[in-house]
Design an enzyme around this catalytic site. Structure first.
Site, PDB file in Angstrom:
ATOM      1  N   LYS A  80     -11.533  10.758  -8.302  1.00  0.00           N
ATOM      2  CA  LYS A  80     -11.323   9.537  -7.521  1.00  0.00           C
ATOM      3  C   LYS A  80     -12.482   8.584  -7.790  1.00  0.00           C
ATOM      4  O   LYS A  80     -13.589   9.024  -8.122  1.00  0.00           O
ATOM      5  CB  LYS A  80     -11.303   9.881  -6.022  1.00  0.00           C
ATOM      6  CG  LYS A  80     -10.624   8.857  -5.150  1.00  0.00           C
ATOM      7  CD  LYS A  80      -9.168   9.218  -4.931  1.00  0.00           C
ATOM      8  CE  LYS A  80      -8.484   8.317  -3.948  1.00  0.00           C
ATOM      9  NZ  LYS A  80      -7.151   8.769  -3.589  1.00  0.00           N
ATOM     10  N   GLY A 180      -0.530   2.460  11.726  1.00  0.00           N
ATOM     11  CA  GLY A 180      -0.785   1.682  10.510  1.00  0.00           C
ATOM     12  C   GLY A 180       0.546   1.404   9.840  1.00  0.00           C
ATOM     13  O   GLY A 180       1.232   2.340   9.423  1.00  0.00           O
ATOM     14  N   VAL A 181       0.935   0.118   9.794  1.00  0.00           N
ATOM     15  CA  VAL A 181       2.200  -0.191   9.102  1.00  0.00           C
ATOM     16  C   VAL A 181       1.901  -1.053   7.876  1.00  0.00           C
ATOM     17  O   VAL A 181       2.314  -2.195   7.769  1.00  0.00           O
ATOM     18  CB  VAL A 181       3.272  -0.869   9.994  1.00  0.00           C
ATOM     19  CG1 VAL A 181       4.279   0.132  10.464  1.00  0.00           C
ATOM     20  CG2 VAL A 181       2.672  -1.622  11.159  1.00  0.00           C
ATOM     21  N   GLY A 182       1.143  -0.440   6.955  1.00  0.00           N
ATOM     22  CA  GLY A 182       0.792  -1.109   5.709  1.00  0.00           C
ATOM     23  C   GLY A 182       1.806  -0.813   4.619  1.00  0.00           C
ATOM     24  O   GLY A 182       2.999  -0.630   4.890  1.00  0.00           O
ATOM     25  N   ASN A 183       1.311  -0.756   3.387  1.00  0.00           N
ATOM     26  CA  ASN A 183       2.197  -0.606   2.220  1.00  0.00           C
ATOM     27  C   ASN A 183       3.108   0.609   2.311  1.00  0.00           C
ATOM     28  O   ASN A 183       4.313   0.509   2.113  1.00  0.00           O
ATOM     29  CB  ASN A 183       1.350  -0.488   0.948  1.00  0.00           C
ATOM     30  CG  ASN A 183       0.722  -1.806   0.588  1.00  0.00           C
ATOM     31  OD1 ASN A 183       1.360  -2.854   0.703  1.00  0.00           O
ATOM     32  ND2 ASN A 183      -0.529  -1.774   0.175  1.00  0.00           N
ATOM     33  N   VAL A 184       2.537   1.766   2.597  1.00  0.00           N
ATOM     34  CA  VAL A 184       3.347   2.990   2.632  1.00  0.00           C
ATOM     35  C   VAL A 184       4.228   3.004   3.881  1.00  0.00           C
ATOM     36  O   VAL A 184       5.439   3.234   3.812  1.00  0.00           O
ATOM     37  CB  VAL A 184       2.453   4.256   2.615  1.00  0.00           C
ATOM     38  CG1 VAL A 184       3.295   5.510   2.775  1.00  0.00           C
ATOM     39  CG2 VAL A 184       1.635   4.331   1.338  1.00  0.00           C
ATOM     40  N   ALA A 185       3.606   2.753   5.021  1.00  0.00           N
ATOM     41  CA  ALA A 185       4.319   2.967   6.282  1.00  0.00           C
ATOM     42  C   ALA A 185       5.460   1.978   6.488  1.00  0.00           C
ATOM     43  O   ALA A 185       6.450   2.312   7.143  1.00  0.00           O
ATOM     44  CB  ALA A 185       3.344   2.914   7.452  1.00  0.00           C
ATOM     45  N   TYR A 186       5.346   0.789   5.942  1.00  0.00           N
ATOM     46  CA  TYR A 186       6.453  -0.156   6.126  1.00  0.00           C
ATOM     47  C   TYR A 186       7.725   0.415   5.477  1.00  0.00           C
ATOM     48  O   TYR A 186       8.798   0.414   6.103  1.00  0.00           O
ATOM     49  CB  TYR A 186       6.112  -1.541   5.544  1.00  0.00           C
ATOM     50  CG  TYR A 186       7.172  -2.564   5.882  1.00  0.00           C
ATOM     51  CD1 TYR A 186       7.161  -3.219   7.112  1.00  0.00           C
ATOM     52  CD2 TYR A 186       8.224  -2.824   4.997  1.00  0.00           C
ATOM     53  CE1 TYR A 186       8.154  -4.128   7.454  1.00  0.00           C
ATOM     54  CE2 TYR A 186       9.222  -3.726   5.326  1.00  0.00           C
ATOM     55  CZ  TYR A 186       9.181  -4.380   6.556  1.00  0.00           C
ATOM     56  OH  TYR A 186      10.177  -5.271   6.886  1.00  0.00           O
TER      57      TYR A 186
HETATM   58  N1  LIG Z   1      -0.428   3.849  -1.286  1.00  0.00           N
HETATM   59  C1  LIG Z   1      -0.158   5.082  -1.699  1.00  0.00           C
HETATM   60  O1  LIG Z   1       0.666   5.297  -2.605  1.00  0.00           O
HETATM   61  C2  LIG Z   1      -0.829   6.251  -1.028  1.00  0.00           C
HETATM   62  C3  LIG Z   1      -0.704   7.531  -1.589  1.00  0.00           C
HETATM   63  C4  LIG Z   1      -1.270   8.596  -0.930  1.00  0.00           C
HETATM   64  C5  LIG Z   1      -2.004   8.415   0.222  1.00  0.00           C
HETATM   65  N2  LIG Z   1      -2.116   7.156   0.741  1.00  0.00           N
HETATM   66  C6  LIG Z   1      -2.862   6.990   1.990  1.00  0.00           C
HETATM   67  O2  LIG Z   1      -2.001   6.451   2.985  1.00  0.00           O
HETATM   68  C7  LIG Z   1      -2.734   5.578   3.848  1.00  0.00           C
HETATM   69  C8  LIG Z   1      -2.089   4.206   3.859  1.00  0.00           C
HETATM   70  O3  LIG Z   1      -2.068   3.684   2.545  1.00  0.00           O
HETATM   71  P1  LIG Z   1      -1.496   2.215   2.266  1.00  0.00           P
HETATM   72  O4  LIG Z   1      -1.463   2.086   0.790  1.00  0.00           O
HETATM   73  O5  LIG Z   1      -0.262   1.997   3.052  1.00  0.00           O
HETATM   74  O6  LIG Z   1      -2.691   1.352   2.824  1.00  0.00           O
HETATM   75  P2  LIG Z   1      -2.605  -0.084   3.533  1.00  0.00           P
HETATM   76  O7  LIG Z   1      -4.011  -0.595   3.528  1.00  0.00           O
HETATM   77  O8  LIG Z   1      -1.537  -0.927   2.924  1.00  0.00           O
HETATM   78  O9  LIG Z   1      -2.142   0.268   5.022  1.00  0.00           O
HETATM   79  C9  LIG Z   1      -2.973   0.809   5.983  1.00  0.00           C
HETATM   80  C10 LIG Z   1      -2.704   0.063   7.276  1.00  0.00           C
HETATM   81  O10 LIG Z   1      -3.426   0.704   8.300  1.00  0.00           O
HETATM   82  C11 LIG Z   1      -3.970  -0.299   9.143  1.00  0.00           C
HETATM   83  N3  LIG Z   1      -5.110   0.255   9.874  1.00  0.00           N
HETATM   84  C12 LIG Z   1      -6.371   0.481   9.452  1.00  0.00           C
HETATM   85  N4  LIG Z   1      -7.111   1.028  10.432  1.00  0.00           N
HETATM   86  C13 LIG Z   1      -6.290   1.167  11.502  1.00  0.00           C
HETATM   87  C14 LIG Z   1      -6.445   1.678  12.805  1.00  0.00           C
HETATM   88  N5  LIG Z   1      -7.620   2.165  13.235  1.00  0.00           N
HETATM   89  N6  LIG Z   1      -5.388   1.686  13.633  1.00  0.00           N
HETATM   90  C15 LIG Z   1      -4.188   1.205  13.227  1.00  0.00           C
HETATM   91  N7  LIG Z   1      -3.986   0.699  12.001  1.00  0.00           N
HETATM   92  C16 LIG Z   1      -5.019   0.680  11.152  1.00  0.00           C
HETATM   93  C17 LIG Z   1      -4.328  -1.437   8.198  1.00  0.00           C
HETATM   94  O11 LIG Z   1      -4.434  -2.673   8.889  1.00  0.00           O
HETATM   95  C18 LIG Z   1      -3.138  -1.393   7.244  1.00  0.00           C
HETATM   96  O12 LIG Z   1      -2.081  -2.222   7.657  1.00  0.00           O
HETATM   97  C19 LIG Z   1      -4.181   5.602   3.316  1.00  0.00           C
HETATM   98  O13 LIG Z   1      -4.891   6.595   4.006  1.00  0.00           O
HETATM   99  C20 LIG Z   1      -4.028   6.026   1.859  1.00  0.00           C
HETATM  100  O14 LIG Z   1      -5.174   6.687   1.357  1.00  0.00           O
HETATM  101  C21 LIG Z   1      -1.563   6.074   0.146  1.00  0.00           C
HETATM  102  C1  LIG Z   2      -2.941   8.170  -8.095  1.00  0.00           C
HETATM  103  C2  LIG Z   2      -2.710   7.400  -6.841  1.00  0.00           C
HETATM  104  C3  LIG Z   2      -1.329   6.980  -6.675  1.00  0.00           C
HETATM  105  C4  LIG Z   2      -3.321   8.204  -5.771  1.00  0.00           C
HETATM  106  C5  LIG Z   2      -3.063   7.804  -4.338  1.00  0.00           C
HETATM  107  N1  LIG Z   2      -3.879   6.706  -3.937  1.00  0.00           N
HETATM  108  C6  LIG Z   2      -3.334   9.037  -3.520  1.00  0.00           C
HETATM  109  O1  LIG Z   2      -4.237   9.105  -2.730  1.00  0.00           O
HETATM  110  O2  LIG Z   2      -2.601   9.985  -3.666  1.00  0.00           O
END
Ligand SMILES: NC(=O)c1ccc[n+]([C@@H]2O[C@H](COP(=O)([O-])OP(=O)(O)OC[C@H]3O[C@@H](n4cnc5c(N)ncnc54)[C@H](O)[C@@H]3O)[C@@H](O)[C@H]2O)c1
Ligand SMILES: CC(C)C[C@H](N)C(=O)O
Length: 367
Positions: A80, A180-186
């Site tokens: 990472k 958290g309703v960001g990229n993944v959660a939406y």
């Molecule tokens: N994007 C991926 O493909 C992926 C893959 C594996 C793991 N993850 C993990 O999933 C999580 C979310 O990833 P993402 O890409 O959606 O990120 P993101 O930044 O798009 O979404 C995270 C959301 O959480 C909110 N947030 C932050 N702190 C908060 C709190 N204390 N209370 C409530 N909301 C809060 C942010 O405002 C944001 O909207 C991260 O932990 C990331 O490491 C993501």
């Molecule tokens: C390789 C990436 C898609 C990794 C991703 N951010 C994860 O934590 O799994």
């Protein structure tokens, strides 16, 4: 922090500090274990309180990727990167290209992708300098943004965990509290809403909350209130360590299944929720959809094939639950065991030396 002591304790292979004065790059690449293959893991950009906090984050996340990739059945090790900086202010072409040259310098030992604070556009800039980057634009024949695929994997894993807790994997009528309703959660909310689940959402970003309320009829609560709401499933999808001494006593959920990395503050919190009878879908197992998707690029990206593999996270979560019940251990321990066993198997099978390409002594032999 005594760095070598730490590296030795958790068996890290390499820690790389990258500094480029011109672009302002300060990055740390951590490579945990390459037994299964090159280390694949995303690049996080974040404003860390201290350099030590950044190093710790890189190390913890890299180890998590070793386990995630192993548990997902990928022939990839774990690594990472963290870039120290504010993703809203400090990004530039020079910075990502400078970072790309450092990745290139590792000659394939480490392959990067998106993580919190970085986007497909950033990966495209890194790609200007190296091929050892995934999650670049589909225009390059690549897989693009991994987040929607991560969401699909979380949805599948959540259903498997729900089956264990409720006797059915249908999420219709289930109340899911999404933190958290960001990229993944939406996208996760889209799947859940489509299946008829009721959503309770929170986020520190009001716009993100409003979007979910409007699109899915979700009920919004304040960030601190999400733990104690009446619900069936708690889906931590923000940052890590939200399962801790303060939050556990508030939880009403019977299932914990979400995308965040490093959800348990400490291992003992996994023991506590296990004793409470909560079905916990281990974070790095259920959120492997993104890495499974980007890893498919290494074979020439095929979306259908990648989605089929991600769909299988249902079975992987079932398997973890099965090991947990068979051995009477918490699911997080079962997942670690599954990943460690795979790494050990491959390490052993590799012990029989097999020539790969030119022999190290070929120059002598030909003389
Ligand atoms: N994007 C991926 O493909 C992926 C893959 C594996 C793991 N993850 C993990 O999933 C999580 C979310 O990833 P993402 O890409 O959606 O990120 P993101 O930044 O798009 O979404 C995270 C959301 O959480 C909110 N947030 C932050 N702190 C908060 C709190 N204390 N209370 C409530 N909301 C809060 C942010 O405002 C944001 O909207 C991260 O932990 C990331 O490491 C993501
Ligand atoms: C390789 C990436 C898609 C990794 C991703 N951010 C994860 O934590 O799994």
């Amino acid at each position: 922090m005594e760095i070598f002591k730490y590296l030795e304790k958790y068996d890290y292979e390499q820690l790389v500090f990258c500094q480029d004065k011109q672009s302002g790059l300060k990055a740390i690449i951590a490579i945990h274990d390459t037994t299964l293959g090159p280390a694949l893991g995303g690049t996080r950009m974040w404003t860390y309180a201290s350099e030590e906090a950044a190093i710790e984050d890189a190390l913890r996340l890299a180890k998590g990727m070793t386990y995630k990739n192993a548990a997902a059945g990928l022939n990839l090790g774990g690594g990472k990167t963290v870039i120290i900086g504010d993703p809203r202010k400090d990004k530039s072409e020079e910075l990502f290209r400078a970072f790309g040259r450092y990745v290139q310098g590792l000659n394939g030992r480490y392959i990067t992708a998106e993580d919190v604070g970085t986007t497909v556009a950033d990966m495209d800039l890194i790609h200007e300098e190296t091929d050892f980057v995934t999650g670049i634009s589909p225009a390059f024949g690549s897989s693009g943004n991994p987040s929607p695929v991560t969401a699909f994997g979380v949805y599948r894993g959540m259903k498997a965990a729900a089956k264990e807790a409720f006797g059915t994997d249908s999420l219709e009528g289930r109340v899911v509290a999404v933190q958290g309703v960001g990229n993944v959660a939406y996208t996760l909310c889209e799947y859940l809403h489509k299946e008829g689940a009721q959503l309770i959402v929170t986020d520190i970003n009001k716009e993100a909350v409003n979007r979910a309320v409007q699109a899915f009829g979700a009920r919004a609560v304040d960030p601190d209130d999400i733990y104690g709401v009446e619900c069936d499933i708690y889906a931590p999808c923000a940052l890590g360590a939200t399962i801790n001494d303060d939050t556990i006593p508030q939880l009403k959920a019977k299932v914990i299944a979400g995308s965040a990395n490093n959800q348990l503050k400490d291992a003992r919190h996994g023991d506590i929720i296990h004793e409470m009878g909560i079905v916990y879908a281990p974070d790095y197992v259920i959120n492997a959809g993104g890495v499974i998707n980007v890893a498919d690029e290494l074979y020439g990206y095929n979306q259908e094939r990648a989605m089929k593999k991600v769909e299988q996270l249902y079975t992987t979560i079932e398997k973890v639950i099965e090991i947990s019940k068979r051995d009477g251990i918490p699911t997080y321990v079962a997942a670690d065991r599954m990943a460690e066993e795979r790494i050990a198997r491959i390490r052993n099978s590799r012990s029989q030396f097999l020539q790969n390409g030119h022999h190290i002594l070929s120059h002598r032999i030909s003389r």
